[in-house]
Design a protein around this motif. Structure first.
Motif, PDB file in Angstrom:
ATOM      1  N   GLU A  13      11.942  32.600  47.699  1.00  0.00           N
ATOM      2  CA  GLU A  13      11.611  33.978  48.021  1.00  0.00           C
ATOM      3  C   GLU A  13      12.688  34.820  47.354  1.00  0.00           C
ATOM      4  O   GLU A  13      13.869  34.441  47.334  1.00  0.00           O
ATOM      5  CB  GLU A  13      11.573  34.210  49.530  1.00  0.00           C
ATOM      6  N   THR A  14      12.287  35.969  46.799  1.00  0.00           N
ATOM      7  CA  THR A  14      13.167  36.669  45.862  1.00  0.00           C
ATOM      8  C   THR A  14      13.180  38.178  46.092  1.00  0.00           C
ATOM      9  O   THR A  14      12.501  38.700  46.977  1.00  0.00           O
ATOM     10  CB  THR A  14      12.689  36.379  44.419  1.00  0.00           C
ATOM     11  N   THR A  15      13.935  38.863  45.241  1.00  0.00           N
ATOM     12  CA  THR A  15      14.013  40.323  45.328  1.00  0.00           C
ATOM     13  C   THR A  15      12.822  41.001  44.665  1.00  0.00           C
ATOM     14  O   THR A  15      12.657  42.218  44.798  1.00  0.00           O
ATOM     15  CB  THR A  15      15.301  40.848  44.678  1.00  0.00           C
ATOM     16  N   GLY A  16      12.026  40.263  43.899  1.00  0.00           N
ATOM     17  CA  GLY A  16      10.887  40.835  43.197  1.00  0.00           C
ATOM     18  C   GLY A  16      10.190  39.778  42.370  1.00  0.00           C
ATOM     19  O   GLY A  16      10.431  38.581  42.548  1.00  0.00           O
ATOM     20  N   VAL A  17       9.334  40.219  41.443  1.00  0.00           N
ATOM     21  CA  VAL A  17       8.500  39.268  40.702  1.00  0.00           C
ATOM     22  C   VAL A  17       8.876  39.157  39.223  1.00  0.00           C
ATOM     23  O   VAL A  17       8.184  38.472  38.464  1.00  0.00           O
ATOM     24  CB  VAL A  17       7.009  39.650  40.832  1.00  0.00           C
ATOM     25  N   ASP A  18       9.938  39.795  38.793  1.00  0.00           N
ATOM     26  CA  ASP A  18      10.387  39.727  37.405  1.00  0.00           C
ATOM     27  C   ASP A  18      11.342  38.543  37.266  1.00  0.00           C
ATOM     28  O   ASP A  18      12.474  38.591  37.744  1.00  0.00           O
ATOM     29  CB  ASP A  18      11.086  41.031  37.022  1.00  0.00           C
ATOM     30  N   VAL A  19      10.881  37.486  36.603  1.00  0.00           N
ATOM     31  CA  VAL A  19      11.706  36.275  36.540  1.00  0.00           C
ATOM     32  C   VAL A  19      12.973  36.474  35.719  1.00  0.00           C
ATOM     33  O   VAL A  19      13.956  35.753  35.898  1.00  0.00           O
ATOM     34  CB  VAL A  19      10.901  35.063  35.980  1.00  0.00           C
ATOM     35  N   ASP A  20      12.978  37.459  34.827  1.00  0.00           N
ATOM     36  CA  ASP A  20      14.162  37.701  34.005  1.00  0.00           C
ATOM     37  C   ASP A  20      15.272  38.394  34.787  1.00  0.00           C
ATOM     38  O   ASP A  20      16.456  38.147  34.532  1.00  0.00           O
ATOM     39  CB  ASP A  20      13.801  38.554  32.789  1.00  0.00           C
ATOM     40  N   HIS A  21      14.894  39.266  35.725  1.00  0.00           N
ATOM     41  CA  HIS A  21      15.908  40.128  36.332  1.00  0.00           C
ATOM     42  C   HIS A  21      16.031  40.017  37.848  1.00  0.00           C
ATOM     43  O   HIS A  21      17.063  40.400  38.403  1.00  0.00           O
ATOM     44  CB  HIS A  21      15.626  41.594  35.963  1.00  0.00           C
ATOM     45  N   ASP A  22      15.020  39.521  38.544  1.00  0.00           N
ATOM     46  CA  ASP A  22      15.110  39.456  39.997  1.00  0.00           C
ATOM     47  C   ASP A  22      15.931  38.252  40.443  1.00  0.00           C
ATOM     48  O   ASP A  22      16.253  37.358  39.649  1.00  0.00           O
ATOM     49  CB  ASP A  22      13.714  39.468  40.619  1.00  0.00           C
ATOM     50  N   ARG A  23      16.276  38.232  41.728  1.00  0.00           N
ATOM     51  CA  ARG A  23      17.259  37.281  42.243  1.00  0.00           C
ATOM     52  C   ARG A  23      16.699  36.475  43.422  1.00  0.00           C
ATOM     53  O   ARG A  23      15.773  36.912  44.114  1.00  0.00           O
ATOM     54  CB  ARG A  23      18.513  38.025  42.715  1.00  0.00           C
ATOM     55  N   LEU A  58      14.643  30.429  38.666  1.00  0.00           N
ATOM     56  CA  LEU A  58      15.819  29.594  38.909  1.00  0.00           C
ATOM     57  C   LEU A  58      16.606  29.381  37.619  1.00  0.00           C
ATOM     58  O   LEU A  58      17.848  29.413  37.622  1.00  0.00           O
ATOM     59  CB  LEU A  58      15.396  28.255  39.497  1.00  0.00           C
ATOM     60  N   ASP A  59      15.911  29.200  36.510  1.00  0.00           N
ATOM     61  CA  ASP A  59      16.575  28.998  35.221  1.00  0.00           C
ATOM     62  C   ASP A  59      17.386  30.232  34.833  1.00  0.00           C
ATOM     63  O   ASP A  59      18.534  30.123  34.375  1.00  0.00           O
ATOM     64  CB  ASP A  59      15.529  28.688  34.151  1.00  0.00           C
ATOM     65  N   HIS A  60      16.808  31.413  35.038  1.00  0.00           N
ATOM     66  CA  HIS A  60      17.535  32.643  34.727  1.00  0.00           C
ATOM     67  C   HIS A  60      18.749  32.815  35.632  1.00  0.00           C
ATOM     68  O   HIS A  60      19.809  33.277  35.175  1.00  0.00           O
ATOM     69  CB  HIS A  60      16.608  33.852  34.861  1.00  0.00           C
ATOM     70  N   GLU A  61      18.597  32.473  36.897  1.00  0.00           N
ATOM     71  CA  GLU A  61      19.736  32.569  37.821  1.00  0.00           C
ATOM     72  C   GLU A  61      20.849  31.603  37.400  1.00  0.00           C
ATOM     73  O   GLU A  61      22.044  31.945  37.479  1.00  0.00           O
ATOM     74  CB  GLU A  61      19.271  32.257  39.247  1.00  0.00           C
ATOM     75  N   ALA A  62      20.473  30.411  36.978  1.00  0.00           N
ATOM     76  CA  ALA A  62      21.487  29.458  36.520  1.00  0.00           C
ATOM     77  C   ALA A  62      22.224  30.005  35.299  1.00  0.00           C
ATOM     78  O   ALA A  62      23.466  29.916  35.206  1.00  0.00           O
ATOM     79  CB  ALA A  62      20.835  28.114  36.207  1.00  0.00           C
ATOM     80  N   ARG A  63      21.499  30.580  34.361  1.00  0.00           N
ATOM     81  CA  ARG A  63      22.129  31.189  33.190  1.00  0.00           C
ATOM     82  C   ARG A  63      23.069  32.317  33.615  1.00  0.00           C
ATOM     83  O   ARG A  63      24.192  32.446  33.105  1.00  0.00           O
ATOM     84  CB  ARG A  63      21.054  31.755  32.247  1.00  0.00           C
ATOM     85  N   ARG A  64      22.602  33.132  34.554  1.00  0.00           N
ATOM     86  CA  ARG A  64      23.354  34.311  34.991  1.00  0.00           C
ATOM     87  C   ARG A  64      24.689  33.923  35.614  1.00  0.00           C
ATOM     88  O   ARG A  64      25.690  34.609  35.444  1.00  0.00           O
ATOM     89  CB  ARG A  64      22.484  35.103  35.979  1.00  0.00           C
ATOM     90  N   HIS A  65      24.689  32.816  36.368  1.00  0.00           N
ATOM     91  CA  HIS A  65      25.876  32.450  37.139  1.00  0.00           C
ATOM     92  C   HIS A  65      26.640  31.256  36.547  1.00  0.00           C
ATOM     93  O   HIS A  65      27.522  30.710  37.199  1.00  0.00           O
ATOM     94  CB  HIS A  65      25.476  32.154  38.582  1.00  0.00           C
ATOM     95  N   GLY A 113      24.338  35.187  53.900  1.00  0.00           N
ATOM     96  CA  GLY A 113      23.942  34.439  52.712  1.00  0.00           C
ATOM     97  C   GLY A 113      25.106  33.771  52.003  1.00  0.00           C
ATOM     98  O   GLY A 113      26.244  34.239  52.058  1.00  0.00           O
ATOM     99  N   ARG A 114      24.822  32.670  51.326  1.00  0.00           N
ATOM    100  CA  ARG A 114      25.830  31.982  50.526  1.00  0.00           C
ATOM    101  C   ARG A 114      26.027  32.714  49.208  1.00  0.00           C
ATOM    102  O   ARG A 114      25.106  33.346  48.687  1.00  0.00           O
ATOM    103  CB  ARG A 114      25.404  30.531  50.259  1.00  0.00           C
ATOM    104  N   PRO A 115      27.224  32.636  48.630  1.00  0.00           N
ATOM    105  CA  PRO A 115      27.438  33.220  47.301  1.00  0.00           C
ATOM    106  C   PRO A 115      26.424  32.639  46.315  1.00  0.00           C
ATOM    107  O   PRO A 115      26.152  31.426  46.344  1.00  0.00           O
ATOM    108  CB  PRO A 115      28.866  32.793  46.953  1.00  0.00           C
ATOM    109  N   PRO A 116      25.847  33.456  45.448  1.00  0.00           N
ATOM    110  CA  PRO A 116      24.744  32.974  44.608  1.00  0.00           C
ATOM    111  C   PRO A 116      25.100  31.802  43.703  1.00  0.00           C
ATOM    112  O   PRO A 116      24.299  30.873  43.554  1.00  0.00           O
ATOM    113  CB  PRO A 116      24.340  34.211  43.803  1.00  0.00           C
TER     114      PRO A 116
END
Length: 245
Positions: free
Chosen positions: A20-30, A114-121, A78-81
């Motif tokens: 479950e996320t902040t929105g539906v944009d896989v590039d930018h949502d969290r 999830l892939d974008h979040e992994a790249r981001r962090h 929440g846990r740190p991302p």
């Protein structure tokens, strides 16, 4: 519905995954919440873990209205991302490394985000995750012309899978796994999970092309636009655009 006599062996042990996320944009949502679990052949959950994540951004009211998590709650509990995402990726990697297929409804959304979040962090990504089972893609392939919605709630009801608390990562993940098992008992799916994974790559591409044509016809897309049918992980938007040039 008449069941096929010999359901594929892979239904006896399947992983499940939902975000479950902040929105539906896989590039930018969290990511806000995540669930990874393991089901036996009867759909009972043998093991599971759920994460509440501080996404590091405000959660829009519209998203909170869907999954019930507010910005204040995520920041407080929440846990740190980076830590949470590393654990989510690790749990999925553990299942896949054992050859356990992971079910995700509309998998290209969850695995791409999830892939974008992994790249981001700076978390080690899941490279080419497989085998994945996507009940949405399979249902469309085997019952292409059925009218009506293809939401998880609608498809779960069709296959007589109970779904209470929709848009909760745990409830949705388990229901998706049980839907996949129900579809496997209904239709003659490949017994080879690797074969099924490969077929879904082609089905997802064809389904995106068909939907693109429909959206262009009704004026929802411009003729030069195309829906990305890459499955189960779509590349970042700028990378995908470079590949198409």
């Amino acid at each position: 519905m008449t069941e096929v006599p010999d359901a594929p062996s892979w239904i006896r042990r399947v992983g499940v995954f939902d975000l479950e996320t902040t929105g539906v944009d896989v590039d930018h949502d969290r990511i806000v919440t995540a669930h990874v679990g393991l089901l036996d052949g009867d759909g009972r959950e043998l093991a599971s873990k759920t994460w509440l994540v501080d996404p590091g951004v405000d959660i829009p009211e519209g998203a909170s209205a869907i999954h019930g998590i507010t910005t204040a709650q995520a920041r407080r509990d929440g846990r740190p991302p980076a830590l949470a995402i590393a654990e989510i990726v690790g749990a999925l990697r553990s299942l896949l490394s054992q050859g356990v297929p992971v079910v995700a409804y509309n998998a290209s959304y969850d695995f791409s985000l999830l892939d974008h979040e992994a790249r981001r962090h700076g978390v080690a990504r899941l490279e080419n995750p497989q085998p994945i089972i996507d009940p949405l893609v399979i249902d469309k392939a085997y019952d292409r012309y059925r009218p009506g919605k293809r939401t998880l709630e609608a498809v779960a009801a069709l296959y007589a899978v109970n779904l209470e608390g929709a848009h909760d990562a745990s409830a949705d993940a388990v229901a998706a796994g049980r839907v996949a098992q129900a579809i496997a008992r209904q239709y003659a799916l490949p017994d080879s999970i690797d074969d099924l994974h490969t077929r879904q790559v082609g089905w997802a591409r064809s389904q995106a092309a068909s939907l693109t044509e429909y959206f262009i016809r009704i004026g929802r897309l411009d003729p030069e636009d195309r829906l990305d049918g890459t499955w189960p992980v779509r590349p970042p938007r700028d990378e995908g655009e470079r590949q198409r040039r």
